[in-house]
Motif scaffolding. Structure first.
Motif, PDB file in Angstrom:
ATOM      1  N   ASP A 184     -29.045  35.265  21.403  1.00 50.12           N
ATOM      2  CA  ASP A 184     -30.112  35.347  22.400  1.00 50.12           C
ATOM      3  C   ASP A 184     -31.044  36.519  22.114  1.00 50.12           C
ATOM      4  N   ALA A 185     -32.170  36.514  22.866  1.00 50.60           N
ATOM      5  CA  ALA A 185     -33.170  37.568  22.652  1.00 50.60           C
ATOM      6  C   ALA A 185     -32.661  38.945  23.048  1.00 50.60           C
ATOM      7  N   SER A 186     -31.713  39.007  23.990  1.00 51.20           N
ATOM      8  CA  SER A 186     -31.182  40.286  24.445  1.00 51.20           C
ATOM      9  C   SER A 186     -29.921  40.699  23.700  1.00 51.20           C
TER      10      SER A 186
ATOM     11  N   ASP B 204     -30.424  39.047  13.757  1.00 52.58           N
ATOM     12  CA  ASP B 204     -31.421  39.058  14.815  1.00 52.58           C
ATOM     13  C   ASP B 204     -31.288  37.814  15.678  1.00 52.58           C
ATOM     14  N   PRO B 205     -32.007  37.780  16.827  1.00 49.89           N
ATOM     15  CA  PRO B 205     -31.937  36.591  17.692  1.00 49.89           C
ATOM     16  C   PRO B 205     -32.410  35.324  16.972  1.00 49.89           C
ATOM     17  N   GLY B 206     -31.821  34.203  17.357  1.00 49.35           N
ATOM     18  CA  GLY B 206     -32.159  32.913  16.769  1.00 49.35           C
ATOM     19  C   GLY B 206     -30.909  32.158  16.352  1.00 49.35           C
TER      20      GLY B 206
END
Length: 424
Positions: A95-97, A113-115
């Motif tokens: 997730d982004a967080s 990283d997020p993704g």
């Protein structure tokens, strides 16, 4: 169509068991063929079991030929399916967080990283998702509400040997997820212990009144700095964002006595402020009066000195003139002296031997009235017109003593009586 139908999926086949391409396979037939072939593999005639191993007279049935091509194709398909599922288990979403931590054989390898991400499947690699943007809150001295106190965490000793009940909250975020996950076994418990240690150290170095009243913000700031230093030394990967002091008060057992002491302290401060206000009112006035007296004395000193110097200068000038003309200077000095003496007295000298109407005039009363008439306009702040009679008589004094008036009247009466005796 029933699944128990023996002809399901096998309709249209020829007598050799072969089916055309337009029909589905017969699953039951395939299952029976598979069981029969497996039985032919494991149930072959063993030596010592009723004759030779060529299958004559001792077998349960005719030998079945093992189709290795068919069996190998099914196992390969199953293995391929298992491999596909195993490889697909390596996909994960960040997730982004969050930040993804990839572990290879239990050891940290990289951060993602997020993704949508992929790693080698377990047990080669695994991953952990760590929330790095969320703010975590830690409560010390209470749980949930200030009424739910935890006394073993809240009671602390100050520098002046007083006990206070203090409650505060710590908010923190993650600045290094790798250290947060791998450098410490229980990082949240570490923050709890570090926060309690730091606040106890800060409170123990300050007085009780400072912690309870004017130094609340200072205590919180110092505790936050000390916590961050300790957490950095432990490499916890935690960043303290805010330390808030929720409540600070004496223990409940001494609350009444403490309130009385606070009231007494407030009364003392009030009286000190009142005394200071009175001093601020009186001292400037006294200093102003002292300064005025000093200035007046300086002015008086300068005036006396200037007068003395002027008198000395005038005496020197008179001495110079006296040396030039002694008789004239002596006469002038006498006349000036007598003029000054007569202008400052209210007495009138009359020659009683001569005939004069001045004996019947109250000269002293006229001079007193003229002086009063002259003083009245000056006191009123204006200029008034003085009568001609008053203007014709010079004002020798503004105020005549009553004793002088009585003496003048007595002398006038005595003079009249004496003149009456001489006339007889």
């Amino acid at each position: 169509m029933s699944l128990n139908d023996p002809q399901w999926g096998n309709r249209g086949n020829d007598g050799g068991g072969k089916r055309p391409n337009q029909g589905p396979p017969d699953l039951e037939q395939l299952w029976r063929d598979l069981n029969r072939r497996l039985s032919s593999i494991f149930d072959r005639k063993r030596p010592g079991r009723g004759g030779s191993g060529d299958g004559d007279g001792g077998g349960d049935g005719p030998p079945i030929q093992f189709n290795s091509k068919f069996l190998g194709g099914g196992i390969g398909l199953l293995l391929a399916l298992v491999v596909v599922v195993w490889l697909a288990s390596g996909f994960y979403i960040v997730d982004a967080s969050q930040v993804g931590l990839v572990l290879q054989f239990g050891r940290y390898k990289e951060s993602t990283d997020p993704g949508l991400r992929w790693r080698l499947p377990y047990p080669i690699q695994s991953h952990e998702l760590v929330n790095v943007s969320g703010v975590r809150t830690l409560e010390i001295g209470y749980r949930g509400s200030e009424k739910n106190k935890v006394l073993k965490e809240a009671l602390m000793l100050t520098d002046d040997e007083n006990i206070i009940n203090i409650q505060f909250a710590v908010q923190y975020i993650l600045k290094d997820p790798v250290d947060y996950v791998f450098a410490n076994r229980h990082p949240d418990d570490t923050v709890m212990q570090v926060a309690e240690t730091a606040i106890r150290e800060v409170v123990g170095k300050n007085k009780m009144d400072f912690v309870l009243y004017e130094g609340r913000d200072t205590v919180a700031a110092n505790a936050s700095k000390l916590m961050q230093d300790i957490l950095d030394r432990y490499k916890t990967g935690i960043l303290i964002s805010k330390v808030t002091m929720q409540n600070a008060q004496p223990p409940e057992q001494v609350q009444a006595a403490f309130d009385d002491a606070v009231k007494a302290s407030q009364d003392r401060e009030r009286q000190k402020n009142e005394g200071q206000a009175y001093a601020n009112d009186v001292v400037p006035k006294a200093r102003g009066t002292a300064a005025r007296l000093i200035e007046e004395s300086e002015g008086y000193k300068k005036r006396v000195i200037a007068t003395a110097e002027g008198d000395a200068s005038r005496f020197k000038q008179i001495l110079t003139e006296y040396a030039k003309a002694p008789e004239v200077t002596r006469s002038r000095m006498y006349l000036d002296t007598m003029q000054q003496v007569y202008s400052n007295t209210s007495k009138v000298l009359i020659d009683t031997k001569g005939q004069s109407n001045l004996l019947y005039l109250p000269l002293d009363k006229l001079m007193q009235a003229a002086g009063a008439a002259t003083a009245a306009p000056a006191a009123a702040g204006g200029i008034a017109e003085v009568p001609a009679a008053a203007r014709s008589t010079p004002a020798l004094s503004n105020e005549v003593p009553p004793q002088v008036v009585e003496k003048n009247e007595a002398r006038s009466r005595e003079t009249l009586r004496q003149r009456d005796r001489e006339a007889r």
